[in-house]
Write an enzyme that holds these catalytic residues in place. Structure first.
Site, short mmCIF file in Angstrom:
data_model
loop_
_atom_site.label_atom_id
_atom_site.label_comp_id
_atom_site.label_asym_id
_atom_site.label_seq_id
_atom_site.Cartn_x
_atom_site.Cartn_y
_atom_site.Cartn_z
N HIS A 138 -14.56 30.01 -39.24
CA HIS A 138 -14.48 30.70 -37.93
C HIS A 138 -13.58 29.91 -36.97
O HIS A 138 -12.80 30.50 -36.22
CB HIS A 138 -15.86 30.80 -37.28
CG HIS A 138 -16.83 31.67 -38.01
ND1 HIS A 138 -17.95 31.18 -38.62
CD2 HIS A 138 -16.85 33.01 -38.20
CE1 HIS A 138 -18.64 32.19 -39.16
NE2 HIS A 138 -17.98 33.31 -38.92
N SER A 198 -18.64 30.30 -45.74
CA SER A 198 -19.35 31.52 -45.35
C SER A 198 -20.63 31.10 -44.64
O SER A 198 -21.23 30.07 -44.99
CB SER A 198 -19.70 32.31 -46.62
OG SER A 198 -20.75 33.22 -46.35
#
Ligand code: PAF
Length: 281
Positions: A37, A188
């Site tokens: 991210h 993830s």
């Protein structure tokens, strides 16, 4: 960094940035932020002057037997990471702000939404597109950034934007490279569900992709190479491995030449993991 939790407070802040001549980028997330991210945030900074990140765990994209309740919610920690990365706005809305008229599907992913991830998770992509469309309406960014790891998601978002008749003006959708752990596992938020043993087993997924890349031969030979790696760990249940045409997200046809996307999904314990690699055929 401003933390905004209501849709009505967001609009004036973004308009103000625009009035000061700033271009606005947007990184939608469901939180539990990791380095993947944060790489999206870096790209957003490189390509714009004002960065908005959203954190919203979208109920519409989880199936009845999926992990909506257990999905990691780490808002405080996430806010610290985003603030350290000089994000301008963290938008963390409530479900009532995102869906003021109730949780209704407004976007349909079409036929590509029913294959691969969509086949295993019926309705997932309709729910995902519905929230992304709503967030685009609220933020109205010039640029939005998504990870290439969720390749089918990114394909469908691009398709939705292309077919939207300029609903979001000339917004550009940027795909960001997959960020991997040292052992190759694609980052993830769900990796945190893995036990140490499962984590070790999960490496097979990226190894399978690399084995297919390194194999000389046609699509079948590549897929066999990937399947062989997966077969060395029967505890990792392969959902699918396929070579798709990135322009259509459909399996490549005989005689395809060019860059294909090798996509893979597997279940490790109770955790589903997906990954992909662009390879030359
Ligand atoms: O990729 C995700 O985290 C989600 O699917 C997204 C795009 C934020 C929509 O909820």
């Amino acid at each position: 960094m401003q933390i905004i939790t209501s849709a009505e407070s967001l609009a004036p802040v973004v308009s103000n940035a625009r009035q000061h001549g700033k271009s606005v980028s947007f990184v939608p997330t469901m939180g539990a932020l990791h380095d993947g991210h944060m790489s999206l945030v870096r790209i957003a900074h490189e390509q714009s002057d004002f960065v908005v990140v959203s954190i919203f765990v979208n109920p519409l994209q989880f199936g009845a037997n999926e992990d909506f309740e257990e999905y990691p919610r780490t808002l405080q920690e996430d806010a610290e990471k985003l603030s350290a990365a000089n994000v301008d706005v963290l938008f963390a809305p409530d479900v009532k702000d995102v869906y003021p008229h109730g949780n209704q599907i407004t976007q349909h992913a079409g036929s590509v939404g029913e294959t691969f991830e969509g086949k295993i998770r019926p309705g997932h992509f309709d729910g995902m597109l519905t929230v992304v469309a709503r967030l685009f309406d609220l933020v109205r960014p010039d640029i939005s950034v998504f990870g290439n790891k969720d390749a089918q998601q990114l394909f469908l978002i691009r398709q939705m934007v292309e077919n939207s008749n300029h609903r979001w003006n000339a917004m550009q959708v940027v795909g960001a490279p997959i960020i991997r752990e040292e052992d190759g596992l694609a980052m993830s938020s769900r990796n945190r569900y893995l036990s140490e043993t499962e984590r070790e087993l999960a490496q097979r997924i990226s190894r399978a992709l690399r084995a297919a890349e390194a194999t000389q031969g046609d699509a079948e030979a590549r897929l066999t190479a990937a399947e062989q790696v997966m077969a060395t760990a029967p505890a990792v249940r392969l959902d699918y491995v396929a070579l798709i045409n990135p322009a259509t997200f459909e399996p490549i046809e005989a005689g395809f030449v060019g860059r294909a996307l090798l996509i893979i999904a597997a279940q490790v314990g109770g955790t589903r993991l997906i990954d992909n690699l662009s390879i030359s055929i």
